[in-house]
Design a protein around this motif. Structure first.
Motif, PDB file in Angstrom:
ATOM      1  N   VAL A  80      21.686 -22.397  55.737  1.00 49.65           N
ATOM      2  CA  VAL A  80      21.367 -21.236  54.914  1.00 49.65           C
ATOM      3  C   VAL A  80      22.050 -20.031  55.538  1.00 49.65           C
ATOM      4  O   VAL A  80      21.565 -19.479  56.502  1.00 49.65           O
ATOM      5  CB  VAL A  80      19.848 -20.993  54.836  1.00 49.65           C
ATOM      6  N   ILE A  81      23.187 -19.623  54.997  1.00 47.68           N
ATOM      7  CA  ILE A  81      23.947 -18.581  55.673  1.00 47.68           C
ATOM      8  C   ILE A  81      24.204 -17.350  54.820  1.00 47.68           C
ATOM      9  O   ILE A  81      24.377 -16.274  55.366  1.00 47.68           O
ATOM     10  CB  ILE A  81      25.294 -19.130  56.179  1.00 47.68           C
ATOM     11  N   ARG A  82      24.230 -17.467  53.511  1.00 51.36           N
ATOM     12  CA  ARG A  82      24.573 -16.301  52.683  1.00 51.36           C
ATOM     13  C   ARG A  82      23.359 -15.865  51.883  1.00 51.36           C
ATOM     14  O   ARG A  82      22.749 -16.643  51.172  1.00 51.36           O
ATOM     15  CB  ARG A  82      25.739 -16.635  51.747  1.00 51.36           C
ATOM     16  N   ARG A  83      23.042 -14.586  52.000  1.00 53.57           N
ATOM     17  CA  ARG A  83      21.879 -14.032  51.306  1.00 53.57           C
ATOM     18  C   ARG A  83      22.258 -13.441  49.949  1.00 53.57           C
ATOM     19  O   ARG A  83      21.515 -13.547  48.984  1.00 53.57           O
ATOM     20  CB  ARG A  83      21.230 -12.948  52.169  1.00 53.57           C
ATOM     21  N   THR A  84      23.409 -12.790  49.876  1.00 56.80           N
ATOM     22  CA  THR A  84      23.850 -12.165  48.630  1.00 56.80           C
ATOM     23  C   THR A  84      24.240 -13.244  47.621  1.00 56.80           C
ATOM     24  O   THR A  84      24.969 -14.176  47.953  1.00 56.80           O
ATOM     25  CB  THR A  84      25.044 -11.236  48.881  1.00 56.80           C
ATOM     26  N   LYS A  85      23.790 -13.095  46.392  1.00 58.93           N
ATOM     27  CA  LYS A  85      24.057 -14.095  45.370  1.00 58.93           C
ATOM     28  C   LYS A  85      25.338 -13.778  44.589  1.00 58.93           C
ATOM     29  O   LYS A  85      25.769 -12.616  44.526  1.00 58.93           O
ATOM     30  CB  LYS A  85      22.862 -14.187  44.413  1.00 58.93           C
ATOM     31  N   ILE A  86      25.928 -14.819  44.020  1.00 58.65           N
ATOM     32  CA  ILE A  86      27.165 -14.676  43.248  1.00 58.65           C
ATOM     33  C   ILE A  86      26.925 -15.075  41.804  1.00 58.65           C
ATOM     34  O   ILE A  86      26.411 -16.173  41.524  1.00 58.65           O
ATOM     35  CB  ILE A  86      28.298 -15.517  43.854  1.00 58.65           C
TER      36      ILE A  86
ATOM     37  N   VAL B 145      16.718 -15.232  48.938  1.00 54.13           N
ATOM     38  CA  VAL B 145      15.726 -16.227  48.543  1.00 54.13           C
ATOM     39  C   VAL B 145      16.400 -17.578  48.318  1.00 54.13           C
ATOM     40  O   VAL B 145      17.397 -17.675  47.602  1.00 54.13           O
ATOM     41  CB  VAL B 145      14.975 -15.793  47.270  1.00 54.13           C
ATOM     42  N   VAL B 146      15.831 -18.620  48.931  1.00 51.32           N
ATOM     43  CA  VAL B 146      16.302 -19.994  48.749  1.00 51.32           C
ATOM     44  C   VAL B 146      15.259 -20.736  47.920  1.00 51.32           C
ATOM     45  O   VAL B 146      14.190 -21.080  48.429  1.00 51.32           O
ATOM     46  CB  VAL B 146      16.501 -20.701  50.103  1.00 51.32           C
TER      47      VAL B 146
END
Length: 484
Positions: free
Chosen positions: A7-13, A426-427
């Motif tokens: 789990v490394i990226r918080r910003t969503k695409i 959020v995951v």
């Protein structure tokens, strides 16, 4: 403090689907590259095509074992010129050009063109600057007649059929929901999107109208207000009402930039993101973020900085439009955007927050959410936050505060998990707490995260839940638990 590399990226695409990305193979590859939400642009395509693409997205997300959201973006009242006889014309500085309400739709030429906006002559005055094709062509209004506006070309260039018209400073405002939009909303029963974006919002009533229509169809997507009008950002009370009425906002920098001017846009972007986060609304930053990658396999340094700047401002998501819809490198641009976001997130300022430290909370759920993030940020052994959630409110509230830790939203409701796919940090993970004895739910949740590779033995996890599981809005417990 290290975070599990899974789990490394918080910003969503958010990636727009189009001819370059609508196949099953491309959708699968885009999910693998990091897309969290797919945008269906209702300005193009048929209902049947959108339904098919939505089915492919759901299928490929299931195969990938991920929750991926679908955003239906309604066209809205884009004001456009009519068609030219030969497809386009070339305008030079100083040319006279006529915008004529009575000219036939396909009769445009070097002298003038028709317009599909009946109120044009009521909303334009002599001396106004009119912006065509996203500001590439500029006209000065010299004479406003009953059914036409005589103009002088200030900035020339090629003008083709159906290009948009804006007025510098705003003021060309048609109702946000057109007849086409209402028909498209009715078609959403088949698409079943997680988010619906309303274009050219002018006030909160536009949001209420859209929500009412959706509820009549028994649809409850999150509503995203696209901020595109100068008069909305220019009036604090209107902007606050729009933000409060919607579930999230999109900083739609195309038309907004045309109306307010690019020099003002960066400040407005920062303020919109700040205000949205204060009101617990998700926010998407959009338009031309990596536009050079439509034709290039590598972004410019300025584009990397643009994405990183939005991330440091606190945006939940960054969006790709033509880059993935019609570009030559859809997978590469998603990967490049993910790398840019991750680089910004590694900065210390992106991991800490003083937001609400001096503010009283309104309920137990909010108190737990805010306290959990504060505790996690100040206890080195915590590797993440696990939220047992029904509505998704607690993890959404947590996502408003900056942190370097993942927020694991554990729910058995796919609708909740798909909407949380847009929330920063959020995951979303499927976990049915009702399948276990209430006394063993905590240990089962930790076991689930260990088995999934989200935690390692010896880590600590901060867990939130309600006294009564399965009841929305009941979160009132916070625990710090070891992972064994």
């Amino acid at each position: 403090m290290e975070v599990n590399p899974k789990v490394i990226r918080r910003t969503k695409i958010v990636a727009t689907v189009g001819p370059a990305s609508e196949s099953e193979d491309l959708i699968a590859r885009l999910i693998g590259a990091g897309v969290n939400v797919f945008r269906l642009n209702f300005s193009h395509g048929t209902t049947e095509k959108h339904v098919k693409v939505a089915e492919r997205i759901r299928k490929q997300a299931s195969i990938a074992g991920q929750y991926v959201g679908i955003l239906a973006d309604l066209q809205g009242p884009k004001i456009r010129v009519g068609a030219f006889r030969n497809g386009s014309i070339e305008l030079d500085v100083g040319d006279r050009f006529r915008l004529d309400l009575e000219l036939e739709d396909d009769a445009g030429d070097i002298r003038g063109v028709g317009v599909d906006y009946a109120e044009l002559c009521d909303n334009v005055v002599r001396g106004d600057t009119l912006l065509l094709d996203d500001g590439r062509i500029r006209l000065r209004a010299d004479d406003v007649e009953a059914s036409a506006v005589e103009c002088t070309v200030l900035v020339g260039g090629q003008l083709s059929s159906r290009k948009g018209i804006n007025r510098l400073g705003g003021g060309l405002a048609a109702p946000a929901l057109t007849a086409k939009d209402l028909t498209d909303i009715d078609s959403l029963v088949e698409v079943n999107p997680d988010f619906v974006a309303i274009s050219f919002v002018s006030d909160a009533e536009d949001i209420f109208q859209a929500r009412g229509r959706l509820e009549q169809l028994n649809l409850k997507p999150a509503i995203i207000a696209k901020i595109e009008r100068a008069e909305v950002v220019g009036d604090e009370s209107i902007l606050h009402a729009v933000l409060t009425a919607a579930d999230g906002v999109m900083v739609a920098r195309g038309d907004l930039g045309v109306e307010v001017g690019d020099a003002q846009l960066i400040g407005i972007q920062k303020e919109l993101i700040t205000q949205a986060r204060k009101l617990d609304r998700v926010v998407i930053t959009a338009t031309q973020m990596m536009e050079s990658m439509i034709n290039s396999p590598m972004p410019t340094r300025a584009e990397v900085f643009d994405v990183a700047n939005a991330v440091l401002d606190g945006t939940d998501a960054v969006m790709l439009s033509a880059e993935t819809a019609v570009g030559n490198y859809p997978v590469e641009v998603v990967s490049a955007m993910a790398d840019a976001a991750l680089g910004a997130e590694r900065q210390r300022v992106a991991k800490t927050s003083k937001y609400r430290l001096d503010t009283a909370f309104s309920n137990a759920q909010e108190t737990i959410a805010m306290s959990a993030i504060y505790a996690a940020n100040h206890y080195d052994n915590v590797r993440g936050i696990a939220c047992l959630t029904e509505s998704g409110t607690t993890p959404r509230l947590m996502s408003r505060l900056s942190s370097g830790l993942p927020i694991f939203a554990l729910s058995h409701l796919s609708t909740t998990l798909q909407q949380l796919a847009l929330c920063r940090g959020v995951v979303p993970l499927f976990f049915d707490a009702d399948a276990f004895d209430p006394n063993s739910v905590d240990s089962r949740a930790i076991e689930f995260l260990l088995d999934g590779g989200f935690l390692s033995k010896g880590d600590s996890i901060l867990l939130t839940k309600g006294t009564v599981l399965g009841t929305a809005g009941s979160t009132n417990i916070m625990k710090i638990l070891p992972a064994y």
